[in-house]
Design a protein around this motif. Structure first.
Motif, PDB file in Angstrom:
ATOM      1  N   SER A  67       0.791  -1.270  -0.004  1.00 25.24           N
ATOM      2  CA  SER A  67      -0.021  -0.013   0.090  1.00 25.24           C
ATOM      3  C   SER A  67       0.882   1.307   0.010  1.00 25.24           C
ATOM      4  CB  SER A  67      -1.122   0.086   1.297  1.00 25.24           C
ATOM      5  OG  SER A  67      -0.077   0.036   2.352  1.00 25.24           O
ATOM      6  N   ASP A  68       0.185   2.451  -0.222  1.00 26.99           N
ATOM      7  CA  ASP A  68       0.950   3.701  -0.090  1.00 26.99           C
ATOM      8  C   ASP A  68       1.353   4.011   1.338  1.00 26.99           C
ATOM      9  OD1 ASP A  68       0.443   4.152  -2.879  1.00 26.99           O
ATOM     10  OD2 ASP A  68      -1.465   5.503  -2.666  1.00 26.99           O
ATOM     11  N   GLU A  69       0.753   3.346   2.254  1.00 21.42           N
ATOM     12  CA  GLU A  69       0.857   3.510   3.529  1.00 21.42           C
ATOM     13  C   GLU A  69       2.336   2.856   3.788  1.00 21.42           C
ATOM     14  OE1 GLU A  69      -3.154   4.743   3.100  1.00 21.42           O
ATOM     15  OE2 GLU A  69      -1.925   2.839   2.488  1.00 21.42           O
ATOM     16  N   VAL A  70       2.502   1.746   3.383  1.00 22.39           N
ATOM     17  CA  VAL A  70       3.483   1.033   3.644  1.00 22.39           C
ATOM     18  C   VAL A  70       4.748   1.647   3.037  1.00 22.39           C
ATOM     19  CG1 VAL A  70       5.058  -1.174   2.992  1.00 22.39           C
ATOM     20  CG2 VAL A  70       2.761  -1.391   3.998  1.00 22.39           C
ATOM     21  N   LEU A  71       4.588   2.137   1.703  1.00 20.22           N
ATOM     22  CA  LEU A  71       5.792   2.859   1.208  1.00 20.22           C
ATOM     23  C   LEU A  71       6.139   4.197   1.836  1.00 20.22           C
ATOM     24  CD1 LEU A  71       4.658   2.508  -2.815  1.00 20.22           C
ATOM     25  CD2 LEU A  71       6.481   1.591  -1.514  1.00 20.22           C
ATOM     26  N   THR A  72       5.264   4.967   2.356  1.00 20.98           N
ATOM     27  CA  THR A  72       5.097   6.190   3.334  1.00 20.98           C
ATOM     28  C   THR A  72       6.300   5.597   4.297  1.00 20.98           C
ATOM     29  OG1 THR A  72       3.339   7.144   2.555  1.00 20.98           O
ATOM     30  CG2 THR A  72       4.351   7.973   4.277  1.00 20.98           C
ATOM     31  N   ALA A  73       5.898   4.547   4.953  1.00 20.87           N
ATOM     32  CA  ALA A  73       6.622   4.219   6.181  1.00 20.87           C
ATOM     33  C   ALA A  73       7.890   3.789   6.021  1.00 20.87           C
ATOM     34  CB  ALA A  73       5.709   2.822   6.774  1.00 20.87           C
ATOM     35  N   VAL A  74       8.108   3.104   4.932  1.00 20.89           N
ATOM     36  CA  VAL A  74       9.631   2.862   4.245  1.00 20.89           C
ATOM     37  C   VAL A  74      10.271   3.841   4.017  1.00 20.89           C
ATOM     38  CG1 VAL A  74      10.924   1.629   2.444  1.00 20.89           C
ATOM     39  CG2 VAL A  74       9.195   0.526   3.591  1.00 20.89           C
ATOM     40  N   ALA A  75       9.871   4.769   3.278  1.00 21.85           N
ATOM     41  CA  ALA A  75      10.451   6.196   3.109  1.00 21.85           C
ATOM     42  C   ALA A  75      11.061   6.845   4.479  1.00 21.85           C
ATOM     43  CB  ALA A  75       9.684   7.262   2.244  1.00 21.85           C
ATOM     44  N   ALA A  76      10.043   7.043   5.244  1.00 21.03           N
ATOM     45  CA  ALA A  76      10.383   7.552   6.568  1.00 21.03           C
ATOM     46  C   ALA A  76      11.745   6.895   7.338  1.00 21.03           C
ATOM     47  CB  ALA A  76       9.250   7.537   7.563  1.00 21.03           C
ATOM     48  N   ALA A  77      11.503   5.411   7.208  1.00 19.62           N
ATOM     49  CA  ALA A  77      12.730   4.785   7.681  1.00 19.62           C
ATOM     50  C   ALA A  77      13.838   4.917   7.204  1.00 19.62           C
ATOM     51  CB  ALA A  77      12.028   3.203   7.976  1.00 19.62           C
ATOM     52  N   LEU A  78      13.830   5.108   6.019  1.00 19.01           N
ATOM     53  CA  LEU A  78      15.094   5.201   5.150  1.00 19.01           C
ATOM     54  C   LEU A  78      15.527   6.539   4.927  1.00 19.01           C
ATOM     55  CD1 LEU A  78      14.172   3.080   1.904  1.00 19.01           C
ATOM     56  CD2 LEU A  78      16.229   2.697   3.771  1.00 19.01           C
ATOM     57  N   ARG A  79      14.663   7.459   5.748  1.00 21.15           N
ATOM     58  CA  ARG A  79      15.112   8.947   6.065  1.00 21.15           C
ATOM     59  C   ARG A  79      15.207   9.654   4.785  1.00 21.15           C
ATOM     60  NH1 ARG A  79      18.950   9.545  11.259  1.00 21.15           N
ATOM     61  NH2 ARG A  79      17.491   8.736  12.497  1.00 21.15           N
ATOM     62  N   LEU A  80      14.246   9.399   3.794  1.00 20.47           N
ATOM     63  CA  LEU A  80      13.970   9.946   2.273  1.00 20.47           C
ATOM     64  C   LEU A  80      13.802  11.312   2.495  1.00 20.47           C
ATOM     65  CD1 LEU A  80      12.916   7.031   0.253  1.00 20.47           C
ATOM     66  CD2 LEU A  80      15.143   7.481   0.884  1.00 20.47           C
ATOM     67  N   ASP A  81      14.303  12.182   1.921  1.00 21.79           N
ATOM     68  CA  ASP A  81      13.806  13.596   1.589  1.00 21.79           C
ATOM     69  C   ASP A  81      12.499  13.632   0.747  1.00 21.79           C
ATOM     70  OD1 ASP A  81      14.606  13.686  -1.150  1.00 21.79           O
ATOM     71  OD2 ASP A  81      16.500  14.686  -0.785  1.00 21.79           O
ATOM     72  N   ALA A  82      11.910  14.707   0.176  1.00 22.25           N
ATOM     73  CA  ALA A  82      10.655  14.825  -0.294  1.00 22.25           C
ATOM     74  C   ALA A  82      10.852  14.326  -1.752  1.00 22.25           C
ATOM     75  CB  ALA A  82       9.967  16.211  -0.290  1.00 22.25           C
ATOM     76  N   ASP A  83      11.877  14.619  -2.590  1.00 18.96           N
ATOM     77  CA  ASP A  83      12.036  14.120  -3.890  1.00 18.96           C
ATOM     78  C   ASP A  83      12.103  12.735  -3.932  1.00 18.96           C
ATOM     79  OD1 ASP A  83      11.687  16.539  -4.918  1.00 18.96           O
ATOM     80  OD2 ASP A  83      13.942  17.287  -5.035  1.00 18.96           O
ATOM     81  N   GLU A  84      13.092  12.259  -2.824  1.00 20.79           N
ATOM     82  CA  GLU A  84      13.260  10.680  -2.870  1.00 20.79           C
ATOM     83  C   GLU A  84      12.032   9.866  -2.624  1.00 20.79           C
ATOM     84  OE1 GLU A  84      17.778  10.670  -1.625  1.00 20.79           O
ATOM     85  OE2 GLU A  84      16.377  10.760   0.052  1.00 20.79           O
ATOM     86  N   SER A  85      11.273  10.438  -1.646  1.00 18.80           N
ATOM     87  CA  SER A  85       9.872   9.788  -1.323  1.00 18.80           C
ATOM     88  C   SER A  85       8.990   9.782  -2.511  1.00 18.80           C
ATOM     89  CB  SER A  85       9.168  10.395  -0.094  1.00 18.80           C
ATOM     90  OG  SER A  85       7.897   9.792   0.321  1.00 18.80           O
ATOM     91  N   THR A  86       8.930  10.864  -3.376  1.00 19.19           N
ATOM     92  CA  THR A  86       7.983  10.819  -4.506  1.00 19.19           C
ATOM     93  C   THR A  86       8.525  10.037  -5.496  1.00 19.19           C
ATOM     94  OG1 THR A  86       7.448  13.199  -4.016  1.00 19.19           O
ATOM     95  CG2 THR A  86       7.232  12.269  -6.418  1.00 19.19           C
ATOM     96  N   TYR A  87       9.993   9.842  -5.533  1.00 15.32           N
ATOM     97  CA  TYR A  87      10.700   8.581  -6.631  1.00 15.32           C
ATOM     98  C   TYR A  87      10.357   7.398  -5.995  1.00 15.32           C
ATOM     99  CZ  TYR A  87      14.437   6.474  -8.941  1.00 15.32           C
ATOM    100  OH  TYR A  87      15.194   5.979  -9.770  1.00 15.32           O
TER     101      TYR A  87
END
Length: 280
Positions: A67-87
């Motif tokens: 889900s998008d929620e899982v992707l958002t959680a993984v992005a936060a755990a990886l400390r992605l910035d806004a551009d990286e999270s969108t990517y």
């Protein structure tokens, strides 16, 4: 360029996981040799609050099963910035069908954009395509960056010029490395936006074969949307030249993608140098 490979979702996640150490994210490091660079899969999954099975599927390129929620959680755990999270969100999903999917048709620059381009008398200006093709330019852009008309069509891209033309390395001087990384980071943004475009895939493969520097940077997965930037150039005719650049999207001309504009601060030696190059 499969999603599970080095160029896709799996490669991006592994690269970002490798840059984090346990102590960076509040985990205990018990010392000793670690078999992987950075965090282990299970450590990242625990930080994101997802099962190891879910995270493993992501690194296998199976983004559609989460889900998008899982992707958002993984992005936060990886400390992605806004551009990286969108990517991450873009490359985790199936690519949209691209216009001009076979990559054979030439991009057409609207007449209104051509008129705008040539109205910039003291502003070097370029029309850039979806994989950095130079589709049109004004005379001052050619005077600053080189005679694009003499470059073969298949290599008339910002990527090819930056990574394969010695004159461009001379022009950027000590700033070439930063400009190269910035360029690849933006190309990654375009890669996610135009996934499924065979011409884009061919462009990247061409650069990987021609330039070891490009191949190295591409495999590092830098991701950043190009915005305002400044370049200190060393022009063979007018000498040192500081230009401020803006990349302006052209949403109604998707095959053209953007208008790249360069300007010097008024009243500076760089502004006077542009007037000289413009013949004014």
């Amino acid at each position: 360029m499969g999603d599970a490979g080095a160029d896709g979702l799996g490669g991006f996640l592994k690269a970002r996981r490798a840059r984090l150490r346990p102590q960076d994210v509040g985990l205990r490091d018990y010392g000793g040799a670690r078999r992987v660079a950075g965090l282990r899969r299970e450590e990242l999954a625990r930080l994101a609050g997802v099962s190891i099975a879910h995270y493993t599927r992501l690194e296998q390129g199976k983004g559609d099963v989460v889900s998008d929620e899982v992707l958002t959680a993984v992005a936060a755990a990886l400390r992605l910035d806004a551009d990286e999270s969108t990517y991450l969100h873009r490359i985790a999903r199936r690519p949209e069908t691209c216009a001009n999917k076979d990559g054979t048709a030439r991009a057409e620059v609207p007449l209104s954009v051509r008129h705008l381009l040539h109205s910039f008398v003291l502003t070097p200006a370029l029309v850039v395509g979806r994989h950095t093709q130079l589709l049109a330019w004004n005379p001052l852009a050619a005077a600053v960056f080189g005679d694009f008309a003499n470059v073969p069509d298949e290599r008339r891209t910002l990527s090819h010029l930056l990574f394969t033309e010695p004159s461009q390395r001379d022009l950027y001087g000590d700033g070439w490395g930063a400009a190269a990384r910035e360029h690849v980071a933006h190309l990654r943004v375009l890669f996610a936006r135009f996934r499924g475009d065979p011409a884009f895939v061919a462009h990247v493969e061409s650069l990987r074969a021609l330039s070891a520097d490009f191949a190295r940077l591409w495999d590092e997965h830098p991701v950043a949307q190009t915005r305002s930037r400044a370049y200190d150039l060393h022009h063979p005719v007018v000498g040192d030249l500081t230009l401020h650049a803006e990349l302006v999207s052209l949403p109604d001309a998707p095959s053209c993608c953007a208008l790249d504009l360069f300007a010097a601060e008024p009243g500076t030696p760089s502004a006077r140098a542009l007037r000289e190059l413009a013949g004014l």
